[in-house]
Design a protein around this motif. Sequence first.
Motif, PDB file in Angstrom:
ATOM      1  N   THR A   2       0.850  -1.188   0.000  1.00 11.53           N
ATOM      2  CA  THR A   2       0.000   0.000   0.000  1.00 11.53           C
ATOM      3  C   THR A   2       0.884   1.237   0.000  1.00 11.53           C
ATOM      4  O   THR A   2       1.993   1.226   0.537  1.00 11.53           O
ATOM      5  N   ASP A   3       0.386   2.288  -0.597  1.00 12.04           N
ATOM      6  CA  ASP A   3       1.157   3.516  -0.721  1.00 12.04           C
ATOM      7  C   ASP A   3       0.269   4.687  -0.319  1.00 12.04           C
ATOM      8  O   ASP A   3      -0.425   5.280  -1.139  1.00 12.04           O
ATOM      9  N   GLY A   4       0.242   4.955   0.989  1.00 13.27           N
ATOM     10  CA  GLY A   4      -0.563   6.056   1.493  1.00 13.27           C
ATOM     11  C   GLY A   4      -1.693   5.643   2.417  1.00 13.27           C
ATOM     12  O   GLY A   4      -2.499   6.488   2.828  1.00 13.27           O
ATOM     13  N   LEU A   5      -1.769   4.367   2.792  1.00 11.40           N
ATOM     14  CA  LEU A   5      -2.809   3.944   3.749  1.00 11.40           C
ATOM     15  C   LEU A   5      -2.641   4.663   5.078  1.00 11.40           C
ATOM     16  O   LEU A   5      -3.600   4.861   5.820  1.00 11.40           O
ATOM     17  N   SER A   6      -1.411   5.074   5.389  1.00  9.76           N
ATOM     18  CA  SER A   6      -1.116   5.749   6.656  1.00  9.76           C
ATOM     19  C   SER A   6      -1.326   7.257   6.605  1.00  9.76           C
ATOM     20  O   SER A   6      -1.066   7.950   7.584  1.00  9.76           O
ATOM     21  N   ALA A   7      -1.786   7.778   5.483  1.00  6.74           N
ATOM     22  CA  ALA A   7      -1.982   9.230   5.374  1.00  6.74           C
ATOM     23  C   ALA A   7      -2.981   9.727   6.409  1.00  6.74           C
ATOM     24  O   ALA A   7      -3.839   8.984   6.883  1.00  6.74           O
ATOM     25  N   ALA A   8      -2.868  10.983   6.759  1.00 12.55           N
ATOM     26  CA  ALA A   8      -3.786  11.592   7.722  1.00 12.55           C
ATOM     27  C   ALA A   8      -5.114  11.931   7.054  1.00 12.55           C
ATOM     28  O   ALA A   8      -5.157  12.382   5.904  1.00 12.55           O
ATOM     29  N   LEU A  18      -4.230  -8.347  -0.888  1.00 16.20           N
ATOM     30  CA  LEU A  18      -3.699  -7.136  -0.266  1.00 16.20           C
ATOM     31  C   LEU A  18      -4.701  -5.999  -0.347  1.00 16.20           C
ATOM     32  O   LEU A  18      -4.947  -5.289   0.640  1.00 16.20           O
ATOM     33  N   GLU A  19      -5.299  -5.815  -1.510  1.00 16.13           N
ATOM     34  CA  GLU A  19      -6.237  -4.712  -1.691  1.00 16.13           C
ATOM     35  C   GLU A  19      -7.471  -4.873  -0.804  1.00 16.13           C
ATOM     36  O   GLU A  19      -7.952  -3.895  -0.215  1.00 16.13           O
ATOM     37  N   GLU A  20      -7.983  -6.093  -0.688  1.00 21.74           N
ATOM     38  CA  GLU A  20      -9.156  -6.279   0.173  1.00 21.74           C
ATOM     39  C   GLU A  20      -8.783  -6.103   1.642  1.00 21.74           C
ATOM     40  O   GLU A  20      -9.564  -5.555   2.422  1.00 21.74           O
ATOM     41  N   ALA A  21      -7.588  -6.544   2.017  1.00 24.55           N
ATOM     42  CA  ALA A  21      -7.144  -6.329   3.396  1.00 24.55           C
ATOM     43  C   ALA A  21      -7.028  -4.837   3.691  1.00 24.55           C
ATOM     44  O   ALA A  21      -7.434  -4.372   4.768  1.00 24.55           O
ATOM     45  N   ALA A  34      -8.956  14.002   7.213  1.00 22.74           N
ATOM     46  CA  ALA A  34      -9.309  15.401   7.391  1.00 22.74           C
ATOM     47  C   ALA A  34      -9.255  15.822   8.858  1.00 22.74           C
ATOM     48  O   ALA A  34      -8.984  16.991   9.171  1.00 22.74           O
ATOM     49  N   ASP A  35      -9.504  14.870   9.764  1.00 25.38           N
ATOM     50  CA  ASP A  35      -9.468  15.182  11.192  1.00 25.38           C
ATOM     51  C   ASP A  35      -8.075  14.993  11.787  1.00 25.38           C
ATOM     52  O   ASP A  35      -7.884  15.123  13.002  1.00 25.38           O
ATOM     53  N   GLY A  36      -7.084  14.662  10.947  1.00 19.88           N
ATOM     54  CA  GLY A  36      -5.716  14.481  11.430  1.00 19.88           C
ATOM     55  C   GLY A  36      -5.398  13.088  11.911  1.00 19.88           C
ATOM     56  O   GLY A  36      -4.235  12.794  12.222  1.00 19.88           O
ATOM     57  N   SER A  37      -6.399  12.204  11.970  1.00 17.60           N
ATOM     58  CA  SER A  37      -6.156  10.847  12.448  1.00 17.60           C
ATOM     59  C   SER A  37      -5.577   9.986  11.337  1.00 17.60           C
ATOM     60  O   SER A  37      -5.700  10.291  10.151  1.00 17.60           O
ATOM     61  N   SER A  38      -4.920   8.902  11.728  1.00 16.72           N
ATOM     62  CA  SER A  38      -4.259   8.022  10.776  1.00 16.72           C
ATOM     63  C   SER A  38      -4.387   6.575  11.229  1.00 16.72           C
ATOM     64  O   SER A  38      -4.465   6.294  12.424  1.00 16.72           O
ATOM     65  N   LEU A  39      -4.415   5.661  10.241  1.00 17.44           N
ATOM     66  CA  LEU A  39      -4.384   4.242  10.586  1.00 17.44           C
ATOM     67  C   LEU A  39      -3.041   3.843  11.175  1.00 17.44           C
ATOM     68  O   LEU A  39      -2.927   2.844  11.873  1.00 17.44           O
ATOM     69  N   GLY A  40      -2.003   4.595  10.839  1.00 15.21           N
ATOM     70  CA  GLY A  40      -0.687   4.337  11.410  1.00 15.21           C
ATOM     71  C   GLY A  40       0.024   3.123  10.871  1.00 15.21           C
ATOM     72  O   GLY A  40       0.930   2.603  11.520  1.00 15.21           O
ATOM     73  N   LEU A  41      -0.348   2.672   9.674  1.00 11.03           N
ATOM     74  CA  LEU A  41       0.324   1.505   9.121  1.00 11.03           C
ATOM     75  C   LEU A  41       0.208   1.473   7.603  1.00 11.03           C
ATOM     76  O   LEU A  41      -0.674   2.086   7.010  1.00 11.03           O
ATOM     77  N   GLU A  42       1.155   0.779   6.999  1.00 11.81           N
ATOM     78  CA  GLU A  42       1.112   0.359   5.608  1.00 11.81           C
ATOM     79  C   GLU A  42       1.237  -1.161   5.628  1.00 11.81           C
ATOM     80  O   GLU A  42       1.834  -1.730   6.550  1.00 11.81           O
ATOM     81  N   VAL A  43       0.642  -1.829   4.632  1.00 14.29           N
ATOM     82  CA  VAL A  43       0.704  -3.285   4.578  1.00 14.29           C
ATOM     83  C   VAL A  43       1.267  -3.718   3.229  1.00 14.29           C
ATOM     84  O   VAL A  43       1.152  -3.004   2.231  1.00 14.29           O
ATOM     85  N   TYR A  44       1.889  -4.898   3.226  1.00 10.35           N
ATOM     86  CA  TYR A  44       2.490  -5.387   1.991  1.00 10.35           C
ATOM     87  C   TYR A  44       2.442  -6.908   1.950  1.00 10.35           C
ATOM     88  O   TYR A  44       2.271  -7.571   2.976  1.00 10.35           O
ATOM     89  N   ILE A  45       2.590  -7.441   0.740  1.00  9.42           N
ATOM     90  CA  ILE A  45       2.636  -8.878   0.549  1.00  9.42           C
ATOM     91  C   ILE A  45       3.809  -9.182  -0.374  1.00  9.42           C
ATOM     92  O   ILE A  45       4.089  -8.425  -1.306  1.00  9.42           O
ATOM     93  N   GLU A  46       4.519 -10.278  -0.112  1.00 10.54           N
ATOM     94  CA  GLU A  46       5.768 -10.552  -0.809  1.00 10.54           C
ATOM     95  C   GLU A  46       5.876 -12.013  -1.206  1.00 10.54           C
ATOM     96  O   GLU A  46       5.528 -12.893  -0.431  1.00 10.54           O
ATOM     97  N   GLY A  47       6.358 -12.255  -2.410  1.00  8.80           N
ATOM     98  CA  GLY A  47       6.573 -13.622  -2.864  1.00  8.80           C
ATOM     99  C   GLY A  47       7.151 -13.662  -4.260  1.00  8.80           C
ATOM    100  O   GLY A  47       7.157 -12.662  -4.980  1.00  8.80           O
ATOM    101  N   ARG A  48       7.618 -14.820  -4.671  1.00  7.06           N
ATOM    102  CA  ARG A  48       8.241 -14.967  -5.987  1.00  7.06           C
ATOM    103  C   ARG A  48       7.234 -14.749  -7.109  1.00  7.06           C
ATOM    104  O   ARG A  48       7.599 -14.349  -8.220  1.00  7.06           O
ATOM    105  N   GLU A  49       5.953 -15.029  -6.830  1.00  5.68           N
ATOM    106  CA  GLU A  49       4.932 -14.884  -7.863  1.00  5.68           C
ATOM    107  C   GLU A  49       4.634 -13.421  -8.190  1.00  5.68           C
ATOM    108  O   GLU A  49       3.910 -13.135  -9.143  1.00  5.68           O
TER     109      GLU A  49
END
Length: 205
Positions: free
Chosen positions: A56-62, A95-98, A64-79
């Motif tokens: 994910t690229d920006g899931l942790s963005a703030a 990944l997208e549904e998560a 309008a109220d300044g709050s944030s999820l505080g995380l980015e998530v990723y998935i990794e593999g040879r495929e």
Amino acid sequence: MGQTDDSSTRDEFWGQVGQVGARRGPLGDADEAGLWPGGSSGYVHVTTPHSGIAATDGLSAAGADGSSLGLEVYIEGRELVDGAEGEGRWLVTALEEAAGALAAAGPDAVTAALADHDLISLEISAGDAPADWVADGRLGLLLGVELPGRPQTIGSVRALSISPLRPSELAVVVAEGAAGRRRLAEALAAQGWYSYADSTRQPVL
């Protein structure tokens, strides 16, 4: 919770892992883009010598109220070496549904979950997952399995891996809760998988 909406911080993080590719939007509509704190969703592809990463690229963005999820998530593999549209598409859609599920849960719920547990589990729709990974139309995911040497934070936010679960592994998590998640993470590490996702991986529990 910590936040970052600075793409350069994420690029620096991923640049230490591999070669950072182009940013893109979602493959489908499962990520609930409008629920992301910044109001839109984005992803980045990273290539290492032995694997590909969709993050994910920006899931942790703030928001309008300044709050944030505080995380980015990723998935990794040879495929995922060849990108989102190849044999690893099922990992990208997971990944997208998560990401959509986390965005929908909101900052308070995500912050509480991360404060209470090092590992989080989710159940999502089967999506593009191979049939032998699916139980009753659902795919289980384990978030937060650590890969030795891989930093767990991007700036001030968490960077959590996503590990798809075989049906028997999801059953352990459902039955045992936090203890089952920990036991599963330890079994993945013991067999050398850690956070790597691969459609050929056999159950570890």
